[in-house]
Write an enzyme that holds these catalytic residues in place. Structure first.
Site, PDB file in Angstrom:
ATOM      1  N   HIS A 507      18.339  63.657  63.156  1.00 20.62           N
ATOM      2  CA  HIS A 507      19.307  63.119  64.117  1.00 20.62           C
ATOM      3  C   HIS A 507      20.549  64.002  64.181  1.00 20.62           C
ATOM      4  O   HIS A 507      20.958  64.447  65.266  1.00 20.62           O
ATOM      5  CB  HIS A 507      19.690  61.691  63.703  1.00 20.62           C
ATOM      6  CG  HIS A 507      20.755  61.066  64.551  1.00 20.62           C
ATOM      7  ND1 HIS A 507      20.483  60.097  65.498  1.00 20.62           N
ATOM      8  CD2 HIS A 507      22.104  61.252  64.604  1.00 20.62           C
ATOM      9  CE1 HIS A 507      21.607  59.727  66.090  1.00 20.62           C
ATOM     10  NE2 HIS A 507      22.609  60.420  65.561  1.00 20.62           N
ATOM     11  N   GLU A 508      21.163  64.252  63.031  1.00 26.89           N
ATOM     12  CA  GLU A 508      22.386  65.054  63.022  1.00 26.89           C
ATOM     13  C   GLU A 508      22.096  66.491  63.446  1.00 26.89           C
ATOM     14  O   GLU A 508      22.944  67.146  64.068  1.00 26.89           O
ATOM     15  CB  GLU A 508      23.036  65.016  61.640  1.00 26.89           C
ATOM     16  CG  GLU A 508      23.447  63.624  61.164  1.00 26.89           C
ATOM     17  CD  GLU A 508      24.354  62.880  62.136  1.00 26.89           C
ATOM     18  OE1 GLU A 508      25.050  63.546  62.931  1.00 26.89           O
ATOM     19  OE2 GLU A 508      24.367  61.637  62.107  1.00 26.89           O
ATOM     20  N   HIS A 511      22.444  66.745  67.120  1.00 27.96           N
ATOM     21  CA  HIS A 511      23.841  66.942  67.521  1.00 27.96           C
ATOM     22  C   HIS A 511      24.235  68.411  67.345  1.00 27.96           C
ATOM     23  O   HIS A 511      24.949  68.979  68.184  1.00 27.96           O
ATOM     24  CB  HIS A 511      24.767  66.080  66.659  1.00 27.96           C
ATOM     25  CG  HIS A 511      24.835  64.648  67.056  1.00 27.96           C
ATOM     26  ND1 HIS A 511      25.118  64.234  68.343  1.00 27.96           N
ATOM     27  CD2 HIS A 511      24.699  63.504  66.317  1.00 27.96           C
ATOM     28  CE1 HIS A 511      25.143  62.906  68.384  1.00 27.96           C
ATOM     29  NE2 HIS A 511      24.887  62.442  67.177  1.00 27.96           N
ATOM     30  N   HIS A 514      23.041  70.553  70.115  1.00 30.51           N
ATOM     31  CA  HIS A 514      23.870  70.328  71.304  1.00 30.51           C
ATOM     32  C   HIS A 514      25.110  71.219  71.247  1.00 30.51           C
ATOM     33  O   HIS A 514      25.498  71.848  72.240  1.00 30.51           O
ATOM     34  CB  HIS A 514      24.259  68.853  71.374  1.00 30.51           C
ATOM     35  CG  HIS A 514      24.768  68.415  72.713  1.00 30.51           C
ATOM     36  ND1 HIS A 514      25.282  67.164  72.939  1.00 30.51           N
ATOM     37  CD2 HIS A 514      24.840  69.057  73.903  1.00 30.51           C
ATOM     38  CE1 HIS A 514      25.649  67.053  74.194  1.00 30.51           C
ATOM     39  NE2 HIS A 514      25.389  68.194  74.809  1.00 30.51           N
TER      40      HIS A 514
END
Length: 714
Positions: A507-508, A511, A514
């Site tokens: 998940h991280e 980020h 991104h």
């Protein structure tokens, strides 16, 4: 954190050298951080480190205040230069110049607040209290500067005549909107009120967060009898023994409220009395009637936020916040949450029946409580699927999971990660990597900091020590950090993750991608709406337990054996089990957040605990399930960017579930054409387009909720 092709670097450089912009930069003078190289303060000079990362090894607490004060002073001069020039306001001399102001302030700000979250101390926290009102006043001095707003407004009103490209036009719109939402249209009396409200709100948020850190660190469950460890995994027992030893408690075991300690304790400890003790310690953080109690802080916060919203012309604080989000209004948020709440609660009640059955198997007949759910649910899952989470951990060694995330990124986008050893790090435990694009060009630096410590706040997050931008026509690569609180290994042993921790890492990492892929010219268009920002992170979670991916990274830490197909099958079959609890505890917190911020009046005698209990009980939340975050430790909404926005995770899950379908529909989880579209339309453009337009440009349609409901087994 659509698209439009960025102009060539040469054209951009010409734009920045336009006459109006040149006048502003001349008036601003030489940057303090380039000139003041003899002061000994690392922030006041160009970094001479590899890739220009912050020189963490040279930064001392005393450097921060000087740099903050000089940064504010420098930005004030830059703003004055914009305001006082005689040139007609245009994009270059007003909008772009404003966007590029405050370079030094931003430089020290990202480092101070990044480290204050992951490696704080008493000096930094005291300095934070000292700086908070100064920074609040500085921001208000800018957003409430009438002469500056007049120039911005003049450019905005002539925008149709300026021939701006897409990114420039978006920056102009966002800049104008930022001033309006910051109170620029209020009269002087109301602006003074707004300044006071902003100052008080910022101090309350800071106090909430500091109280929470103290409350989390204050609780200690010390066990001195080995029989009280019954049921606990060996790795957890070993970690607890080391934690006790480090506190001078030789021969005992120490458990804390950090998730890698408290959650497996609740999941496996046979001693029900001790489960109750640590559970109550966890859910009562900030609610102990002591000097770090957060009840009054919360009451003041929601009151002042409502007052601010009304001052700005909104009925409630949620309306003020949501106007700038994908959801647009509270009705759309509640519609989504309620659509999932009903099947979520129904599924949770089915799981509760299974839990009650496990209790009866033991010959007992008590009604389960909150401290029983995880423990008996684990037994129920094992009975249904012959799966114990501890069977999976040996295959989820931390570095292997990390490399699995790197593998997925390489397969999707062709990028690579190489560890860097000789580089300053935010903490000695952090790892550092250089990320290169598929053509070998430098994309950015990624730090990864995995384990809990008393100086680190709870949870997991991704941030930047430098955001991507352009300088002199060249892309300035980002410096990104992932911070987690995973189970720390005992001496001589590797870190073995739970399935949930493995998902968190992916998940991280989403980020981080991104931030690494973003390619925008202006800071003001680098961000995306809060309810869109979780799309890149949550979509990455879909790969973590795909058999094709597990076969690459999930290898036994002792034997090197690839995870057996039979275990993968069990993992797959059990994947949707427990979604009643997971969905309901999350939605309960999301609804609680909204319920506070749609209030039109705050009673003077408001009881925070009673309010929370009432609104959740009325919705039928089972007694055994507390919201994921109770009010007094709900840091996301009381001291972070998720106020009236915690729903964002489920909103983005509608998007990410639908987005992953795009890969499934091709029959190839690493389909290059789909990955290329996702990078181009979602990961690269920052916020230069409307968020839903960005999604439709990628997917060709708006998302539906059906993939989410299927994924959650609802």
């Amino acid at each position: 954190m659509i698209h439009y092709n960025i102009k060539s670097h040469k054209n951009m450089k010409k734009m920045l050298m336009a006459a109006g912009m040149a006048a502003v930069m001349t008036a601003c003078g030489t940057s303090a951080q380039k000139a003041a190289t003899d002061a000994g303060n690392p922030f006041l000079a160009e970094y001479s480190t590899p890739f220009g990362v912050p020189p963490f090894d040279r930064i001392k607490v005393e450097h921060y205040k000087e740099a903050f004060l000089k940064g504010m002073e420098e930005q004030k001069k830059e703003i004055d230069a914009i305001v006082n020039q005689r040139s007609v306001p245009d994009f270059d001399n007003t909008i772009a110049a404003f966007d590029q102001s405050g370079e030094l302030l931003n430089k020290v700000n990202t480092v101070f607040y990044g480290l204050n979250s992951c490696n704080t101390n008493d000096e930094m926290q005291a300095l934070n209290k000292e700086l908070t009102p100064l920074l609040s006043a500085h921001r208000d001095d800018i957003s409430l500067n009438p002469a500056l707003f007049a120039r911005v407004k003049e450019v905005y009103e002539r925008r149709e005549q300026l021939g701006l490209d897409k990114e420039q036009n978006k920056l102009l719109e966002e800049t104008y909107k930022k001033f309006v939402r910051g109170g620029a249209n209020l009269d002087s009396v109301d602006q003074a009120k707004l300044r006071q409200l902003n100052s008080e709100i910022s101090m309350l948020q800071l106090t909430f967060g500091q109280n929470l850190l103290k409350e989390t660190n204050a609780f200690r469950l010390v066990i001195d009898k080995e029989e009280d460890l019954a049921g606990l995994p060996e790795s957890l027992v070993a970690s607890a023994a080391e934690a006790a030893k480090s506190e001078g408690l030789e021969g005992e075991w120490l458990f804390t409220l950090h998730n890698p300690s408290v959650m497996p304790f609740l999941q496996y400890a046979d001693n029900r009395e001790l489960r109750e003790k640590i559970f109550k310690g966890y859910i009562n953080r900030g609610n102990n009637g002591n000097e770090t109690d957060n009840n009054e802080i919360v009451k003041k916060l929601v009151t002042l936020r409502l007052e601010k919203a009304k001052l700005m012309g909104y009925a409630d604080y949620a309306s003020y916040v949501l106007e700038d989000r994908m959801a647009k209004n509270e009705e759309n948020v509640y519609r989504l949450l309620n659509q999932i709440w009903t099947p979520g609660v129904a599924k949770a009640k089915e799981e509760l029946v299974d839990i009650q059955a496990e209790i009866k198997k033991e010959g007992a007949n008590f009604t389960p409580e909150g401290w029983d759910w995880r423990y008996y649910f684990e037994k129920a899952k094992k009975a249904k699927f012959s799966l114990d989470e501890n069977e999976i951990r040996p295959y989820l060694e931390l570095n292997n999971v990390r490399d699995g995330a790197f593998y997925v990124a390489n397969k999707l986008y062709g990028i690579t990660f190489s560890e860097i050893n000789d580089i300053p790090k935010p903490h000695e435990e952090a790892q550092a990597f250089e990320c290169k694009d598929k053509d070998g060009s430098h994309l950015g630096v990624l730090y990864m900091d995995f384990f809990p410590r008393s100086s680190k706040r709870a949870g997991a997050w991704c941030g930047t020590y430098r955001s991507q931008t352009y300088r002199d026509g060249k892309r300035l690569a980002p410096v990104v950090t992932i911070v987690c609180n995973f189970t720390k290994p005992s001496s001589g042993q590797p870190a073995l993750l739970s399935a949930d921790e493995a998902s968190t890492l992916f998940h991280e990492f989403g980020h981080a991608l991104h931030n690494l892929f973003k390619d925008v010219r202006f800071y003001g268009v680098s961000g995306v709406p809060r309810d869109f920002v979780e799309l890149p992170s949550q979509v990455m979670e879909h790969w973590v337990f795909e058999p094709e991916v597990l076969k690459v990274y999930a290898k036994h830490y002792q034997t090197g054996e690839v995870i057996p197909s039979a275990l993968i099958e069990k993992l797959d079959k059990s994947g949707k089990y427990g979604q009643g609890f997971a969905t309901t505890e999350y939605l309960a917190a999301s609804l609680l957040d909204m319920d506070y911020h749609v209030l039109k009046e705050i009673p003077g005698d408001m009881d925070i605990v009673k309010f929370e209990t009432t609104v959740l009980k009325e919705r039928g939340l089972p007694n055994q399930i507390p919201p994921r975050y109770r009010t007094t430790y709900f840091n996301h909404i009381m001291n972070s960017g998720y106020t009236a926005g915690y729903y964002s995770y489920i909103w983005a899950e509608v998007l990410d579930s639908d987005a992953f379908e795009a890969y499934r529909e091709t029959g190839d989880l690493f389909n290059q054409e789909v990955a290329s579209r996702f990078r181009r339309y979602i990961l690269t453009p920052g916020g230069i387009d409307d968020a839903m337009n960005m999604y439709k440009n990628f997917r060709g349609k708006e998302p539906g909720i059906e993939p989410l409901l299927r994924n959650r087994g609802l």
